[in-house]
Design a protein around this motif. Structure first.
Motif, mmCIF file in Angstrom:
data_model
loop_
_atom_site.group_PDB
_atom_site.id
_atom_site.type_symbol
_atom_site.label_atom_id
_atom_site.label_comp_id
_atom_site.label_asym_id
_atom_site.label_seq_id
_atom_site.Cartn_x
_atom_site.Cartn_y
_atom_site.Cartn_z
ATOM 1 N N GLY A 93 -4.205 1.077 -3.182
ATOM 2 C CA GLY A 93 -3.771 0.975 -1.686
ATOM 3 C C GLY A 93 -4.861 0.922 -0.789
ATOM 4 N N ALA A 100 0.982 -1.281 0.089
ATOM 5 C CA ALA A 100 0.113 0.153 -0.139
ATOM 6 C C ALA A 100 0.930 1.161 0.177
ATOM 7 C CB ALA A 100 -0.904 -0.061 1.253
ATOM 8 N N TYR A 143 2.113 1.815 -3.392
ATOM 9 C CA TYR A 143 1.042 2.422 -4.303
ATOM 10 C C TYR A 143 1.019 3.904 -4.035
ATOM 11 C CZ TYR A 143 -0.568 -2.339 -5.729
ATOM 12 O OH TYR A 143 -0.685 -3.316 -6.093
ATOM 13 N N ASP A 162 -3.163 5.441 -4.469
ATOM 14 C CA ASP A 162 -3.809 5.334 -3.151
ATOM 15 C C ASP A 162 -5.015 4.598 -3.155
ATOM 16 O OD1 ASP A 162 -2.493 6.300 -1.322
ATOM 17 O OD2 ASP A 162 -2.943 8.203 -1.360
#
Length: 421
Positions: free
Chosen positions: A350, A338, A341, A347
């Motif tokens: 993520g 995450a 990302y 995001d």
């Protein structure tokens, strides 16, 4: 997050693996606790007690201790204060208490420690006295050991108190951790753990205390000191970590290569051709140590972190995905993927990933924390506070979670006050 230990390198005495005083907690190798023992410091090896082929004791029970320790002194009520022939009279019962794993595996702690009920009171760690006398209070056991052996044995300073301060983020913990790390009289695994718990900035004063530890006689300490250089600028990494690419111990060499990895993706002028070739060899060696345990998600997490340092995001993503395929409940892989990302401006991916992780691991504090930070970036402060509150509640010992939770609450409070007419 920091990397997991490389193949062949014992884990630090971290929470969940070891109690703060070094007693085994999780399923760790006996070697990690044996490194803490006086026997190890005086040259005793595994084969002094165990047959190297069958692993059975060379002689039965306490007789294995009598190979070195005089029975007339130690196998006496004056020493153990229990009736002869009782469980409490056994060397192993007091100095190698067992923990049951997998229902059937009674694993003895190999740190061969003196029972310390006072540390149970201070740190919440187990002690052999109350392990047998579960019906008695810790204060009773503490007083008994004090009466029998005096304060020089039953109350002396212990590295566990410093590690507990580091684990809980106690005031002035970093100064105590650095003092422990520099104390060559303490077990190397405890000193290395102290370095892994440092949380403050790598300023000039800390660097002065760190430099000699990079040349310490204990390879665990050298490797842990290298890990602290993750906070250092490229010039400092080059000056301090580069010589350790030629260390005699593999675990130190590969840690040096890992710390130096960000330099490999720098401008061509940063390293000359020979230096780049030397670092590439070190990184190949690091990858080989990880792939020696390729069935473990921790190895692919480490490779993902390495590829992130080398600015190879596609390879990093693949490594994290491999870790999750091997173990869909491995929370660090969710958190690091995450974060990758986030760095790539993804995001939304993520967010979906963290939600997926929380479906499998609803009580994983690290996932709630990561989702809370993502919500902050999205400007969704009520949802962010909900996630950060949950993380802080699930891991009350984590000072970072508590601090960020408090900052989020303060920010929300400030926004509410600005909205008042």
């Amino acid at each position: 997050m920091r990397t997991m230990p490389s193949a062949g390198r014992p884990s630090a005495a971290n929470r969940g693996l070891y109690h703060a005083d070094g007693q085994i907690q999780g399923e760790v190798y006996a070697y990690g606790s044996f490194l803490q023992s006086k026997m190890y410091r005086h040259g005793v090896t595994c084969t002094d007690c165990h047959d190297p082929h069958s692993l059975t004791l060379k002689v039965p029970g306490d007789l294995v201790c009598a190979q070195c320790h005089q029975p007339q002194r130690y196998a006496s009520e004056r020493h153990h204060h229990h009736p002869a022939g009782s469980t409490g009279a056994s060397c192993i019962a007091c100095h190698m208490p067992q923990t049951l794993y997998m229902v059937v595996d009674a694993r003895a702690d190999h740190s061969l420690r003196i029972p310390r009920p006072d540390l149970t009171r201070k740190l919440g760690t187990p002690n052999a006295c109350n392990g047998c006398h579960a019906d008695r209070r810790v204060a009773w056991a503490e007083q008994a050991t004090l009466d029998w052996y005096g304060p020089s044995l039953s109350r002396r300073a212990h590295f566990g108190e410093v590690l507990q301060a580091g684990r809980t983020g106690a005031p002035a913990a970093d100064a105590r951790l650095l003092t422990l790390a520099a104390d060559a009289e303490q077990p190397g695994i405890a000193r290395a753990t102290a370095l892994s718990l440092l949380s403050g900035p790598l300023d000039a004063a800390r660097m002065e205390r760190l430099r000699p530890l990079l040349n310490d006689a204990d390879d665990l300490v050298r490797a842990a000191a290298l890990g602290v250089l993750d906070q250092a600028d490229p010039h400092t990494r080059m000056a301090l970590a580069w010589p350790l690419l030629d260390d005699a111990v593999l675990a130190v060499r590969v840690e040096a290569a890992r710390v130096l990895a960000p330099l490999a993706s720098g401008a061509p002028a940063d390293l000359n051709e020979d230096a780049r070739a030397r670092l590439a060899l070190g990184l190949e060696e690091y990858r080989a140590t990880q792939l020696a345990n390729a069935e473990r998600p921790e190895s692919h997490l480490n490779l993902g972190l390495l590829d992130s340092d080398l600015q190879r995001p596609e390879a990093a993503e693949q490594a994290y995905r491999t870790a999750l395929r091997l173990d869909p409940t491995f929370a660090p892989a969710y958190v690091n993927l995450a974060d990758l990302y986030r760095a790539l401006g993804r995001d939304r991916d993520g967010e979906a990933l963290l939600q997926q992780g929380l479906e499998r691991l609803p009580d994983a504090a690290s996932l709630h924390h990561a989702l809370g930070l993502l919500r902050v970036r999205q400007g969704q402060f009520p949802a962010a506070i909900q996630s950060l509150t949950r993380a802080a509640a699930l891991a009350p010992e984590n000072t970072r979670y508590a601090t960020i939770h408090a900052l989020a609450l303060e920010h929300a409070r400030g926004n509410n006050e600005r909205r008042r007419p």
